[in-house]
Design an enzyme around this catalytic site. Structure first.
Site, PDB file in Angstrom:
ATOM      1  N   HIS A 247       7.739  -2.786   0.159  1.00 22.17           N
ATOM      2  CA  HIS A 247       6.830  -2.994   1.296  1.00 22.17           C
ATOM      3  C   HIS A 247       6.826  -4.464   1.700  1.00 22.17           C
ATOM      4  CE1 HIS A 247       4.390   0.581  -0.414  1.00 22.17           C
ATOM      5  NE2 HIS A 247       4.989   1.017   0.674  1.00 22.17           N
TER       6      HIS A 247
ATOM      7  N   LYS B 299      -5.770  13.081   0.076  1.00 27.59           N
ATOM      8  CA  LYS B 299      -5.003  12.389  -0.950  1.00 27.59           C
ATOM      9  C   LYS B 299      -5.903  11.820  -2.041  1.00 27.59           C
ATOM     10  CE  LYS B 299      -0.644  10.099  -0.118  1.00 27.59           C
ATOM     11  NZ  LYS B 299       0.056   9.005   0.521  1.00 27.59           N
TER      12      LYS B 299
ATOM     13  N   ARG C  31      14.479   4.036   2.707  1.00 27.77           N
ATOM     14  CA  ARG C  31      15.180   3.861   1.439  1.00 27.77           C
ATOM     15  C   ARG C  31      16.398   4.768   1.320  1.00 27.77           C
ATOM     16  NH1 ARG C  31      10.290   5.533  -2.064  1.00 27.77           N
ATOM     17  NH2 ARG C  31      10.294   6.900  -0.288  1.00 27.77           N
TER      18      ARG C  31
ATOM     19  N   SER D 296       5.824   3.963  -4.111  1.00 30.87           N
ATOM     20  CA  SER D 296       4.474   3.881  -4.676  1.00 30.87           C
ATOM     21  C   SER D 296       4.228   5.011  -5.663  1.00 30.87           C
ATOM     22  CB  SER D 296       3.427   3.904  -3.563  1.00 30.87           C
ATOM     23  OG  SER D 296       3.490   2.727  -2.813  1.00 30.87           O
TER      24      SER D 296
END
Length: 150
Positions: free
Chosen positions: A17, A41, A90, A127
């Site tokens: 990040h 979440k 990614r 993460s």
């Protein structure tokens, strides 16, 4: 002035990040890091902690602003006068996911998405991997900024 929004949960913020934000500053005059709130979440770090990590990281960079938000990212862009969404990719899975969202965002509000590819040394970091390592008491120091470790 070119403004970009870099949205995410940042639970926690990673070196990947950080790299995308720093490289984004070469392209944009201002970047707003927007921590999304998703009631569905379960987060490892509180919103207060996530915001504090990011604010500490960019305390010396006036062109980076950190906020939290709820709702559609494109609605936040319109409200804040932001023309671009900045995203990092990614791998090909990220591409498929981000491509669909970028097309919807353009259709919804005319907001363009700018993508930066992760550097190879950060491409494996996510993460969720960091959270798993933390939960299992492993060494995550090579995946996150020092502010997260403290």
């Amino acid at each position: 002035m070119k403004k970009a929004l870099f949205p995410g949960s940042f639970d926690p913020v990673t070196l990947g990040h950080l790299d995308i934000i720093q490289r984004g500053l070469e392209l944009f005059d201002e970047i707003t890091v927007a921590i999304g709130i998703n009631a569905e979440k379960k987060y490892l770090f509180s919103m207060t902690d996530r915001q504090a990590f990011l604010e500490e990281l960019f305390a010396q960079e006036p062109r980076v602003k950190v906020i939290s938000y709820e709702g559609l990212t494109v609605d936040l862009c319109k409200k804040e006068g932001i023309q671009y969404i900045l995203r990092g990719l990614r791998n090909s899975l990220d591409f498929e996911f981000e491509n669909a969202i970028a097309q919807a965002n353009t259709k919804l509000q005319g907001i363009e998405t700018v993508v930066l590819f992760s550097r190879p040394e950060h491409a494996y970091i996510s993460s969720s991997i960091v959270r798993d390592v933390i939960r299992n008491k492993g060494d995550y120091s090579f995946m996150v900024p020092a502010e997260v470790i403290r």
